[in-house]
Design an enzyme around this catalytic site. Structure first.
Site, PDB file in Angstrom:
ATOM      1  N   LYS A  23     -71.918  17.049-108.098  1.00 14.84           N
ATOM      2  CA  LYS A  23     -71.613  16.033-109.114  1.00 14.84           C
ATOM      3  C   LYS A  23     -72.456  14.781-108.887  1.00 14.84           C
ATOM      4  O   LYS A  23     -72.999  14.209-109.831  1.00 14.84           O
ATOM      5  CB  LYS A  23     -70.119  15.684-109.031  1.00 14.84           C
ATOM      6  CG  LYS A  23     -69.734  14.384-109.707  1.00 14.84           C
ATOM      7  CD  LYS A  23     -68.248  14.131-109.645  1.00 14.84           C
ATOM      8  CE  LYS A  23     -67.776  13.173-108.568  1.00 14.84           C
ATOM      9  NZ  LYS A  23     -68.273  11.805-108.628  1.00 14.84           N
ATOM     10  N   ASN A  24     -72.568  14.374-107.619  1.00 14.50           N
ATOM     11  CA  ASN A  24     -73.216  13.094-107.341  1.00 14.50           C
ATOM     12  C   ASN A  24     -74.742  13.151-107.342  1.00 14.50           C
ATOM     13  O   ASN A  24     -75.395  12.147-107.135  1.00 14.50           O
ATOM     14  CB  ASN A  24     -72.674  12.492-106.040  1.00 14.50           C
ATOM     15  CG  ASN A  24     -71.206  12.087-106.212  1.00 14.50           C
ATOM     16  OD1 ASN A  24     -70.695  12.051-107.336  1.00 14.50           O
ATOM     17  ND2 ASN A  24     -70.526  11.795-105.119  1.00 14.50           N
ATOM     18  N   CYS A 121     -63.256   6.041-109.764  1.00 15.38           N
ATOM     19  CA  CYS A 121     -61.973   6.214-109.093  1.00 15.38           C
ATOM     20  C   CYS A 121     -61.459   4.895-108.539  1.00 15.38           C
ATOM     21  O   CYS A 121     -62.245   4.054-108.125  1.00 15.38           O
ATOM     22  CB  CYS A 121     -62.140   7.224-107.968  1.00 15.38           C
ATOM     23  SG  CYS A 121     -62.202   8.894-108.568  1.00 15.38           S
ATOM     24  N   ARG A 126     -64.786  -1.635-105.970  1.00 19.28           N
ATOM     25  CA  ARG A 126     -65.968  -0.993-106.533  1.00 19.28           C
ATOM     26  C   ARG A 126     -66.764  -1.932-107.442  1.00 19.28           C
ATOM     27  O   ARG A 126     -66.944  -1.697-108.637  1.00 19.28           O
ATOM     28  CB  ARG A 126     -65.595   0.294-107.267  1.00 19.28           C
ATOM     29  CG  ARG A 126     -64.842   1.257-106.369  1.00 19.28           C
ATOM     30  CD  ARG A 126     -64.899   2.658-106.828  1.00 19.28           C
ATOM     31  NE  ARG A 126     -66.211   3.254-106.642  1.00 19.28           N
ATOM     32  CZ  ARG A 126     -66.525   4.468-107.075  1.00 19.28           C
ATOM     33  NH1 ARG A 126     -65.638   5.191-107.709  1.00 19.28           N
ATOM     34  NH2 ARG A 126     -67.723   4.953-106.871  1.00 19.28           N
ATOM     35  N   ASP A 311     -66.087  10.899 -98.789  1.00 18.30           N
ATOM     36  CA  ASP A 311     -65.470  11.842 -99.730  1.00 18.30           C
ATOM     37  C   ASP A 311     -64.876  13.069 -99.037  1.00 18.30           C
ATOM     38  O   ASP A 311     -64.142  13.835 -99.641  1.00 18.30           O
ATOM     39  CB  ASP A 311     -66.506  12.275-100.772  1.00 18.30           C
ATOM     40  CG  ASP A 311     -67.059  11.080-101.514  1.00 18.30           C
ATOM     41  OD1 ASP A 311     -66.323  10.495-102.303  1.00 18.30           O
ATOM     42  OD2 ASP A 311     -68.218  10.707-101.258  1.00 18.30           O
ATOM     43  N   ARG A 419     -62.803  15.962-113.134  1.00 19.03           N
ATOM     44  CA  ARG A 419     -64.006  15.120-113.096  1.00 19.03           C
ATOM     45  C   ARG A 419     -65.030  15.670-112.112  1.00 19.03           C
ATOM     46  O   ARG A 419     -66.230  15.494-112.309  1.00 19.03           O
ATOM     47  CB  ARG A 419     -63.647  13.689-112.663  1.00 19.03           C
ATOM     48  CG  ARG A 419     -63.246  12.771-113.783  1.00 19.03           C
ATOM     49  CD  ARG A 419     -63.277  11.335-113.317  1.00 19.03           C
ATOM     50  NE  ARG A 419     -64.507  11.048-112.603  1.00 19.03           N
ATOM     51  CZ  ARG A 419     -64.621  10.185-111.595  1.00 19.03           C
ATOM     52  NH1 ARG A 419     -63.583   9.501-111.186  1.00 19.03           N
ATOM     53  NH2 ARG A 419     -65.782   9.977-111.004  1.00 19.03           N
TER      54      ARG A 419
HETATM   55  N1  EPU Z   1     -70.479  -1.809-103.245  1.00 21.68           N
HETATM   56  C1  EPU Z   1     -70.517  -3.171-103.466  1.00 21.68           C
HETATM   57  N2  EPU Z   1     -71.246  -3.619-104.531  1.00 21.68           N
HETATM   58  C2  EPU Z   1     -71.926  -2.771-105.357  1.00 21.68           C
HETATM   59  C3  EPU Z   1     -71.897  -1.392-105.097  1.00 21.68           C
HETATM   60  C4  EPU Z   1     -71.162  -0.933-104.029  1.00 21.68           C
HETATM   61  O1  EPU Z   1     -69.908  -3.948-102.742  1.00 21.68           O
HETATM   62  O2  EPU Z   1     -72.569  -3.252-106.299  1.00 21.68           O
HETATM   63  C5  EPU Z   1     -69.673  -1.301-102.100  1.00 21.68           C
HETATM   64  C6  EPU Z   1     -68.548  -0.390-102.580  1.00 21.68           C
HETATM   65  O3  EPU Z   1     -67.427  -1.120-102.995  1.00 21.68           O
HETATM   66  C7  EPU Z   1     -68.301   0.472-101.358  1.00 21.68           C
HETATM   67  C8  EPU Z   1     -69.697   0.583-100.733  1.00 21.68           C
HETATM   68  O4  EPU Z   1     -70.480  -0.461-101.299  1.00 21.68           O
HETATM   69  O5  EPU Z   1     -67.457  -0.209-100.466  1.00 21.68           O
HETATM   70  C9  EPU Z   1     -70.399   1.899-100.975  1.00 21.68           C
HETATM   71  O6  EPU Z   1     -70.442   2.179-102.354  1.00 21.68           O
HETATM   72  P1  EPU Z   1     -71.643   3.019-102.969  1.00 21.68           P
HETATM   73  O7  EPU Z   1     -72.428   2.149-103.879  1.00 21.68           O
HETATM   74  O8  EPU Z   1     -72.372   3.713-101.873  1.00 21.68           O
HETATM   75  O9  EPU Z   1     -70.850   4.065-103.823  1.00 21.68           O
HETATM   76  P2  EPU Z   1     -71.136   4.566-105.299  1.00 21.68           P
HETATM   77  O10 EPU Z   1     -72.595   4.735-105.512  1.00 21.68           O
HETATM   78  O11 EPU Z   1     -70.377   3.756-106.275  1.00 21.68           O
HETATM   79  C10 EPU Z   1     -71.166   7.103-104.704  1.00 21.68           C
HETATM   80  C11 EPU Z   1     -70.382   8.300-105.120  1.00 21.68           C
HETATM   81  C12 EPU Z   1     -68.987   8.211-104.496  1.00 21.68           C
HETATM   82  C13 EPU Z   1     -69.135   8.156-102.991  1.00 21.68           C
HETATM   83  C14 EPU Z   1     -70.019   6.963-102.588  1.00 21.68           C
HETATM   84  C15 EPU Z   1     -70.295   6.899-101.105  1.00 21.68           C
HETATM   85  C16 EPU Z   1     -71.244   8.846-107.270  1.00 21.68           C
HETATM   86  C17 EPU Z   1     -71.025   8.918-108.737  1.00 21.68           C
HETATM   87  N3  EPU Z   1     -70.258   8.351-106.561  1.00 21.68           N
HETATM   88  O12 EPU Z   1     -70.469   5.984-105.235  1.00 21.68           O
HETATM   89  O13 EPU Z   1     -68.344   9.421-104.826  1.00 21.68           O
HETATM   90  O14 EPU Z   1     -67.862   7.995-102.401  1.00 21.68           O
HETATM   91  O15 EPU Z   1     -71.281   7.041-103.280  1.00 21.68           O
HETATM   92  O16 EPU Z   1     -70.918   8.076-100.674  1.00 21.68           O
HETATM   93  O17 EPU Z   1     -72.276   9.253-106.756  1.00 21.68           O
HETATM   94  C18 EPU Z   1     -66.574  10.794-105.501  1.00 21.68           C
HETATM   95  O18 EPU Z   1     -67.429  11.671-105.705  1.00 21.68           O
HETATM   96  O19 EPU Z   1     -65.342  11.004-105.542  1.00 21.68           O
HETATM   97  C19 EPU Z   1     -67.035   9.435-105.203  1.00 21.68           C
HETATM   98  C20 EPU Z   1     -66.224   8.383-105.248  1.00 21.68           C
END
Ligand code: EPU
Length: 438
Positions: A23-24, A121, A126, A311, A419
């Protein structure tokens, strides 16, 4: 589809299921297709709600999408990319955070991008501050309006130096998807290097991008004037694979996960083995099984790759309720990803959450009020309960708990699980689980 599901637990899962593309990665590779001058083809695309959301978002931006559900092949033709109405973006984005990643490609293609309220989620705040800072670094102008965030690039997008204060997956992808067609060179330090990101880099390289990844988490991107389409097989979903592995352990079962790959799962496999789980790693997939001897408690902490993925944490916690002794789990990626444990306690588990960083190093949530460490004492017999899915991974974890519990559990809100878990009801039936919708 009904959103309530009943599970009669206490029966070991046994048999074989297949995992398709992650998915990611898939959602990001779909966004990348927007950057190409020609159509792109993505194989091994799972039939999940997030793919549907990104398909709809691409469609309202003029990308022609054709999908063969059976083979999982997706054709995307971006020849006629056009602006979309904010109301449509809002309506189609659903609860996804993916729209934020459309910004770079849309700025290149159309000169503007609009982001509605973002979902995803509920596992912490986030925020999207890293994303907006990244876009500003490239020269974009970010204007927060009542209808959402309106982003333009009046002077085009220019390569830049960016240092991420935290190796965010999304912010790294934002840089990649913007830098590949920005003018000049971009250097990103403290980047996330998850296997899905390496696979996105592979997709972009097929399109003609120039990207190099150094061992110190620095990524250098030399912008090019135009990109072509791509044809790619998505990396398998290592989160789904690990979720089924934990389900095998918690139900004392044996599940062959066809498509699961060893290398991207290496840290999980070490953890699974330390807990006492059995595995047979083959070229076609991995069989995960309960060895019949008591499971062992462990102390782990989640981290960015190559650490233990956040995850994987929730399914693993359910398996740890069956381990002998006290386990400690320190969640260092999200500040609020342990709330799901209270429902496990209602089912008979014994977990306690703490604000302190337990069991490992101190993390950025250490001096705050976030309950981000858990102590799990086991083994505990789980009993059926009436539970509501809190988020995607938490939801699957409740399913695992229900499968391992005595009696019939009722799980509300299972649509959320769709999802990210392709046809999970069908897969459960394949593994001999007794469950039904109502
Ligand atoms: N963060 C910030 N500011 C931002 C972006 C992120 O403070 O602008 C913080 C977040 O709050 C979190 C940390 O940085 O504490 C890491 O977030 P990251 O940006 O790495 O996560 P993401 O890109 O929003 C993706 C996956 C998540 C997975 C995370 C970490 C997708 C669509 N989602 O999220 O997957 O947990 O990376 O590996 O790729 C899931 O699949 O259930 C899922 C939540």
């Amino acid at each position: 589809m009904s959103s309530t599901f009943h599970v009669r637990g206490g029966r070991p899962l046994s048999g074989e299921i297949t995992v398709r593309g992650a998915k990611n990665l898939v959602s990001k590779a779909m966004v990348a297709a927007l950057l190409g001058e020609q159509p792109s083809v993505l194989h091994s695309v799972p039939d999940i709600r997030d793919v549907q959301i990104v398909s709809e978002l691409l469609s309202i931006h003029g990308v022609k999408i054709e999908r063969d559900a059976e083979s999982g092949t997706l054709h995307m033709d971006p020849s006629n990319v056009e602006k979309a109405h904010v109301a449509d973006i809002d309506a189609h984005a659903g609860s996804s955070r993916i729209p934020i990643l459309f910004c770079g490609p849309l700025l290149h293609r159309l000169g503007e991008a609009i982001i509605p309220d973002l979902g995803g989620c509920r596992i912490g705040d986030r925020p999207i501050n890293y994303h907006l800072d990244v876009l500003r670094n490239f020269g974009a102008v970010v204007d927060k309006r009542e209808m959402g965030i309106y982003i333009t690039a009046p002077n085009g997008l220019k390569g830049t130096k960016i240092h991420l204060e935290y190796p965010s997956v999304g912010a790294t992808e934002q840089v990649l998807l913007t830098a590949v067609r920005a003018q000049g060179v971009t250097e990103l330090s403290n980047a996330a290097v998850e296997p899905e990101i390496e696979d996105l880099i592979a997709v972009l390289q097929k399109m003609g991008a120039l990207i190099s990844l150094q061992t110190d988490r620095t990524i250098t991107i030399e912008g090019v004037d135009a990109l072509s389409g791509y044809e790619h097989i998505a990396i398998p979903d290592r989160i789904e694979a690990a979720s089924w592995a934990c389900a095998a352990l918690a139900t004392k079962g044996s599940v062959f996960v066809r498509g699961a790959q060893q290398k991207p799962m290496s840290t999980f496999l070490n953890t699974f083995r330390k807990v006492g789980g059995g595995m047979d790693i083959t070229p076609a997939g991995i069989r995960f099984y309960h060895p019949g001897t008591p499971l062992r408690a462990i102390a782990v902490e989640t981290d960015v790759h190559p650490g233990l993925m956040t995850d994987w944490q929730q399914p693993l916690v359910v398996a740890l309720t069956q381990a002998d002794g006290i386990s400690i789990v320190h969640e260092t990626v999200y500040e609020n990803r342990l709330g799901f444990t209270s429902a496990l306690n209602d089912m008979g588990a014994h977990t306690q959450v703490y604000r302190e960083c337990l069991g490992g190093s101190s993390c950025r949530f250490g001096h705050s009020n976030y309950n981000h460490s858990a102590v799990i004492s086991g083994p505990k017999t789980l009993r059926a309960a009436d539970i509501t899915v809190p988020d995607l991974r938490g939801g699957f974890s409740y399913l695992i708990a229900a499968l391992g519990a005595e009696g019939v559990s009722t799980i509300h809100g299972i649509d959320l699980i769709d999802r990210g878990y392709e046809r999970f009801q069908h897969k459960l039936a394949q593994l001999g689980a007794e469950c039904w919708e109502k």
